[in-house]
Design an enzyme around this catalytic site. Structure first.
Site, short mmCIF file in Angstrom:
data_model
loop_
_atom_site.label_atom_id
_atom_site.label_comp_id
_atom_site.label_asym_id
_atom_site.label_seq_id
_atom_site.Cartn_x
_atom_site.Cartn_y
_atom_site.Cartn_z
N PRO A 2 0.95 -1.32 0.15
CG PRO A 2 -0.15 -1.13 2.13
CD PRO A 2 0.85 -1.91 1.26
CD GLU A 3 3.81 3.49 -4.23
OE1 GLU A 3 3.50 4.52 -4.40
OE2 GLU A 3 4.31 2.36 -4.89
CE LYS A 59 4.93 4.61 1.38
NZ LYS A 59 5.69 3.55 0.46
NE ARG A 263 11.10 -1.16 -4.05
CZ ARG A 263 9.92 -0.58 -3.41
NH1 ARG A 263 10.63 0.10 -2.26
NH2 ARG A 263 8.98 -0.03 -3.57
#
Ligand code: ZN
Length: 477
Positions: A2-3, A59, A263
């Site tokens: 989740p961002e 977050k 990433r």
């Protein structure tokens, strides 16, 4: 994972369902989620507390009860479910809040990386993890003055810097990829090589990306689906992220995937050039004073490539272009064995179709020559290039520049200047101005706006400031 937009969606969804409810008990099935206090303390502190509000920073979610705040970080996989009974409980639901309306709020986390911490009410910033967070990208107080020094002092890749929650919080992998694409910045470009104007662009584009994602309920991709069955729709609006091998929507080049700081990173090699040169597109409206600006930069030894000059030179020298134009427009546009630009201009001005035809012929020649001259300057190690292009946005030529600069002039002054300059009447001047995008539309695309409504000295003062900024940025010697 989740961002920010997904966590915001969780916050808004939960708020709708559980504000005002009391926690009657807490069932802890895996205590690794709870930090700093014992399970018993955790239960006692929450028992009989009414939920007043749910806030968010980056977050992190903050559940405000009557006299405590519960800080929840979803990390990789955390999500909340609201259940009518515990019959459907899975092994991944580790914390269960029993509510006074007979329902259950359960915390689900496959990888168990999420955390919950309790503080006095509104005292979450005393938590080490929260205290260390940078400003949130959507915080109106976050400015270039805050972000620029943090990025500029580092040689790390811009993508890694923007992912670093200690610098700016709320940007995760998906949204950094999308932001850098919109800001036209190569993800591995070192922070030290970024212009302050690009940082300003990053902030504007990131907010646009994040706000759009919040509006669409976030992104539902492979690893993350938000709680309560709310699916985000932002995945349908991605420009680069997860799209390796597909065509860029803006330039048609193929989107690539690389790894930056471990990433998976997606970018367009054309829209996000990998070099040290800063290219500024310069444009204006007809007779708004673009030439004044470009002459000033030339005088100050900045390399300016003038698309109009390139076009006129090609008309005189390029045989293939000459042949194509005469084939299409006939011998009436030829004078002394050369294309008569004013005759050609008159012919196409009032006829949109002919204008398009002419552009279709000349455009590729101008682009090729522009590209050749840009490469030439880059090979000479030039760090700053200005592209002077009248129809920068109309022809989407801003794709060649990192940032764009617009010379702005109020319509009333513009039309008077044009009538005087070209010895034409009001109607024709009006028609000429309206053949381009409106100034308001151009302003939306511009990264730097030069106000040319006052004296020449006033305009030059602005240019000096831009020049000095670019110099302290390291792009002018
Ligand atoms: Zn592209």
């Amino acid at each position: 994972m989740p961002e920010l937009p997904e966590v915001e969606t969780v916050r808004q969804t939960l708020k709708n369902f559980i504000i005002g409810r009391k926690v009657t008990d807490v069932i802890v099935r895996y205590d690794g989620i709870i930090k700093d206090v014992t399970v018993e303390e955790f239960r006692t502190k929450l028992a009989n507390q009414q939920l007043k509000d749910i806030r968010r920073l980056g977050k992190y979610l903050f559940f405000d009860f009557e006299n405590i705040t519960l800080t929840s970080h979803l990390r990789m996989e955390g999500k909340y479910y609201l259940k009518d009974s515990l019959d459907t409980l899975t092994k991944h639901e580790h914390i269960i809040f029993v509510l006074d309306n007979g329902k259950f709020l359960t915390y689900h986390d496959v990888r168990k990386f999420g955390t919950m911490e309790i503080t006095d009410l509104h005292k979450e910033s005393e938590l080490k993890s929260v205290k260390a967070l940078g400003m949130e990208i959507n915080d109106p107080m976050l400015s270039v003055d805050y972000l620029y020094p943090l990025l500029k002092k580092s040689n790390r890749a811009i993508k890694s810097l923007l992912l670093d929650q200690h610098i700016v919080c709320g940007l995760g992998n998906i949204y950094v990829d999308e932001t850098l694409f919109s800001a036209r910045i190569y993800p591995e470009k070192p922070g030290s090589n970024i212009s302050i104007y690009q940082v300003d662009k990053i902030i504007r584009k990131a907010r646009k990306v994040i706000n759009k994602a919040i509006r669409l309920g976030g992104t539902t991709i492979r690893t993350y689906q938000s709680s309560l069955g709310v699916d985000g729709l932002f995945q349908n609006h991605l420009n680069v992220h997860t799209l390796a091998g597909e065509k860029c929507k803006f330039c048609n080049d193929t989107i690539l995937k690389i790894r930056v700081g471990g990433r998976g990173t997606y970018y367009c090699p054309t829209c996000q050039r990998n070099d040290d040169t800063l290219i500024i597109g310069l444009t204006g409206g007809i007779a708004t004073g673009k030439t004044l600006v470009s002459d000033w930069f030339i005088k100050n030894k900045v390399n300016v490539l003038d698309a109009d000059k390139i076009y006129k030179k090609l008309l005189k020298t390029n045989k293939i272009m000459y042949n194509e134009i005469t084939r299409e427009f006939g011998e009436s546009v030829v004078k002394d064995k050369q294309i008569d630009t004013s005759a050609l201009g008159k012919m196409v001005f009032s006829d949109k179709e002919l204008r398009l035809k002419l552009n279709h012929i000349t455009h590729p020649f101008v682009i090729r020559e522009l590209e050749r001259q840009i490469d030439n300057l880059k090979n000479k190690g030039k760090k700053l290039i200005i592209l002077d292009i009248p129809l920068l946005y109309e022809f989407k030529l801003d794709s060649y520049s990192d940032i764009s600069m617009l010379v702005d002039l109020d319509y009333d002054i513009q039309i008077k200047r044009l009538m005087k300059r070209d010895h034409i009447d009001y109607d024709l001047a009006n028609k000429k101005i309206n053949s381009q995008l409106s100034m308001d539309t151009k302003k939306k695309f511009a990264d730097i706006i030069i106000d040319n409504n006052h004296s020449k000295a006033e305009t030059e003062k602005q240019l000096v400031k831009i020049y000095q900024t670019l110099r302290s940025d390291g792009f002018v010697n």
